[in-house]
Design a protein around this motif. Sequence first.
Motif, PDB file in Angstrom:
ATOM      1  N   MET A   1       7.575  28.892 -83.225  1.00  0.00           N
ATOM      2  CA  MET A   1       8.240  28.124 -82.176  1.00  0.00           C
ATOM      3  C   MET A   1       7.896  28.644 -80.780  1.00  0.00           C
ATOM      4  O   MET A   1       7.845  27.884 -79.820  1.00  0.00           O
ATOM      5  N   SER A   2       7.664  29.944 -80.657  1.00  0.00           N
ATOM      6  CA  SER A   2       7.394  30.526 -79.334  1.00  0.00           C
ATOM      7  C   SER A   2       5.927  30.425 -78.938  1.00  0.00           C
ATOM      8  O   SER A   2       5.577  30.620 -77.780  1.00  0.00           O
ATOM      9  N   ASN A   3       5.055  30.146 -79.930  1.00  0.00           N
ATOM     10  CA  ASN A   3       3.619  30.047 -79.663  1.00  0.00           C
ATOM     11  C   ASN A   3       3.100  31.312 -78.976  1.00  0.00           C
ATOM     12  O   ASN A   3       2.369  31.264 -77.982  1.00  0.00           O
ATOM     13  N   THR A   4       3.498  32.455 -79.495  1.00  0.00           N
ATOM     14  CA  THR A   4       3.059  33.746 -78.947  1.00  0.00           C
ATOM     15  C   THR A   4       2.644  34.674 -80.081  1.00  0.00           C
ATOM     16  O   THR A   4       2.940  34.420 -81.253  1.00  0.00           O
ATOM     17  N   SER A   5       1.997  35.761 -79.717  1.00  0.00           N
ATOM     18  CA  SER A   5       1.631  36.797 -80.681  1.00  0.00           C
ATOM     19  C   SER A   5       2.583  37.977 -80.524  1.00  0.00           C
ATOM     20  O   SER A   5       2.962  38.333 -79.401  1.00  0.00           O
ATOM     21  N   PRO A   6       2.977  38.606 -81.628  1.00  0.00           N
ATOM     22  CA  PRO A   6       3.870  39.764 -81.536  1.00  0.00           C
ATOM     23  C   PRO A   6       3.109  41.015 -81.108  1.00  0.00           C
ATOM     24  O   PRO A   6       1.879  41.080 -81.198  1.00  0.00           O
ATOM     25  N   ILE A   7       3.844  42.027 -80.672  1.00  0.00           N
ATOM     26  CA  ILE A   7       3.243  43.325 -80.394  1.00  0.00           C
ATOM     27  C   ILE A   7       2.884  43.966 -81.739  1.00  0.00           C
ATOM     28  O   ILE A   7       3.709  43.981 -82.655  1.00  0.00           O
ATOM     29  N   PRO A   8       1.653  44.461 -81.912  1.00  0.00           N
ATOM     30  CA  PRO A   8       1.274  45.101 -83.180  1.00  0.00           C
ATOM     31  C   PRO A   8       2.228  46.232 -83.537  1.00  0.00           C
ATOM     32  O   PRO A   8       2.688  46.985 -82.667  1.00  0.00           O
ATOM     33  N   ALA A   9       2.526  46.350 -84.832  1.00  0.00           N
ATOM     34  CA  ALA A   9       3.523  47.311 -85.295  1.00  0.00           C
ATOM     35  C   ALA A   9       3.165  48.759 -84.985  1.00  0.00           C
ATOM     36  O   ALA A   9       4.054  49.607 -84.887  1.00  0.00           O
ATOM     37  N   ASP A  10       1.873  49.048 -84.820  1.00  0.00           N
ATOM     38  CA  ASP A  10       1.449  50.428 -84.584  1.00  0.00           C
ATOM     39  C   ASP A  10       1.145  50.719 -83.112  1.00  0.00           C
ATOM     40  O   ASP A  10       0.581  51.766 -82.788  1.00  0.00           O
ATOM     41  N   LYS A  11       1.521  49.813 -82.220  1.00  0.00           N
ATOM     42  CA  LYS A  11       1.236  49.985 -80.791  1.00  0.00           C
ATOM     43  C   LYS A  11       2.506  50.338 -80.023  1.00  0.00           C
ATOM     44  O   LYS A  11       2.996  49.577 -79.188  1.00  0.00           O
ATOM     45  N   SER A  12       3.033  51.518 -80.303  1.00  0.00           N
ATOM     46  CA  SER A  12       4.268  51.950 -79.632  1.00  0.00           C
ATOM     47  C   SER A  12       4.098  52.070 -78.130  1.00  0.00           C
ATOM     48  O   SER A  12       5.041  51.853 -77.362  1.00  0.00           O
ATOM     49  N   ASP A  13       2.877  52.418 -77.687  1.00  0.00           N
ATOM     50  CA  ASP A  13       2.643  52.563 -76.254  1.00  0.00           C
ATOM     51  C   ASP A  13       2.763  51.221 -75.538  1.00  0.00           C
ATOM     52  O   ASP A  13       3.318  51.140 -74.435  1.00  0.00           O
ATOM     53  N   ILE A  14       2.253  50.157 -76.169  1.00  0.00           N
ATOM     54  CA  ILE A  14       2.367  48.823 -75.574  1.00  0.00           C
ATOM     55  C   ILE A  14       3.837  48.407 -75.498  1.00  0.00           C
ATOM     56  O   ILE A  14       4.290  47.864 -74.480  1.00  0.00           O
ATOM     57  N   ALA A  15       4.589  48.671 -76.565  1.00  0.00           N
ATOM     58  CA  ALA A  15       6.010  48.331 -76.564  1.00  0.00           C
ATOM     59  C   ALA A  15       6.754  49.087 -75.470  1.00  0.00           C
ATOM     60  O   ALA A  15       7.595  48.518 -74.758  1.00  0.00           O
ATOM     61  N   ALA A  16       6.424  50.359 -75.296  1.00  0.00           N
ATOM     62  CA  ALA A  16       7.124  51.184 -74.305  1.00  0.00           C
ATOM     63  C   ALA A  16       6.879  50.698 -72.881  1.00  0.00           C
ATOM     64  O   ALA A  16       7.821  50.565 -72.085  1.00  0.00           O
ATOM     65  N   VAL A  17       5.622  50.416 -72.542  1.00  0.00           N
ATOM     66  CA  VAL A  17       5.344  49.993 -71.166  1.00  0.00           C
ATOM     67  C   VAL A  17       5.835  48.569 -70.923  1.00  0.00           C
ATOM     68  O   VAL A  17       6.208  48.214 -69.791  1.00  0.00           O
ATOM     69  N   THR A  18       5.883  47.748 -71.982  1.00  0.00           N
ATOM     70  CA  THR A  18       6.452  46.404 -71.841  1.00  0.00           C
ATOM     71  C   THR A  18       7.936  46.496 -71.534  1.00  0.00           C
ATOM     72  O   THR A  18       8.449  45.808 -70.645  1.00  0.00           O
ATOM     73  N   ALA A  19       8.642  47.354 -72.250  1.00  0.00           N
ATOM     74  CA  ALA A  19      10.066  47.560 -71.999  1.00  0.00           C
ATOM     75  C   ALA A  19      10.297  48.135 -70.602  1.00  0.00           C
ATOM     76  O   ALA A  19      11.229  47.742 -69.893  1.00  0.00           O
TER      77      ALA A  19
END
Length: 256
Positions: free
Chosen positions: A147-165
């Motif tokens: 429904m969102s037509n987006t890609s999730p953050i890869p499960a092993d990319k904690s650095d991407i999740a951290a800087v996104t937050a």
Amino acid sequence: MNTGRHELYTELLAARKAGHKKLAVLIDPDKMRMGKLDQIIDLSIRCKTDYFFIGGSLLVNSQLDQCLQKIRERCNIPLILFPGSSYQLSNKADAILFLSLVSGRNPDLLIGQHVIAAPYLKLSSLEVWPTGYMLIDGGVGTTVLYMSNTSPIPADKSDIAAVTAMAAEMLGLKMIFMDAGSGAVRPVSPDMIAAVSGAVDIPVIVGGGIRSAEKVKENLEAGADVIVIGNALEHDPSLLIDLSATIHAHNVTLNV
């Protein structure tokens, strides 16, 4: 008119500061039969659930209002809207997760839907919680991804999740919701939760694929402030007893 109510959010901030963890039960009225809903409400009262998150990707307003009304008649647990679209709004709730999908690049879910909802929320009595919503790859296709037509953050990319937050907090959002999605086979990892929790000073909500007390304990120790249990309860509502006991046990140790 909504004048910036923030009582529930202020209480959540105080809980984060004290290390006190919260439990939210996610209810999707689209999937919930009324008999099962009664059972989950009774168990939630018994287990001292902190919040009900109410919403779904395909929900229509009539079902939303009926669900909110039924819960309100039974208990005083705060009702927090978890909307799948700008049309899933109701003054029968106490607050709304005003979700900005910061893990994706779909402008409609970064600001477009918010523009549609803003006039209603301005006049409503709802407490608005600006939330950076981050979809994390849970190893299975979910309705929200489609429904969102987006890609999730890869499960092993904690650095991407951290800087996104981190960016979400700098933009003024008041909490982070990390979601592996309904029915996820791979929940958000403790490493990613720790990275995100350590990168921000706002509450961190974690949901998706949480089915065991061990996983709840891992998430709490990693820095999650609110644990969301949803899909697992649709199959086995009694699971809430063990999962909530883990959260309450954690909170008890704070006072020892």
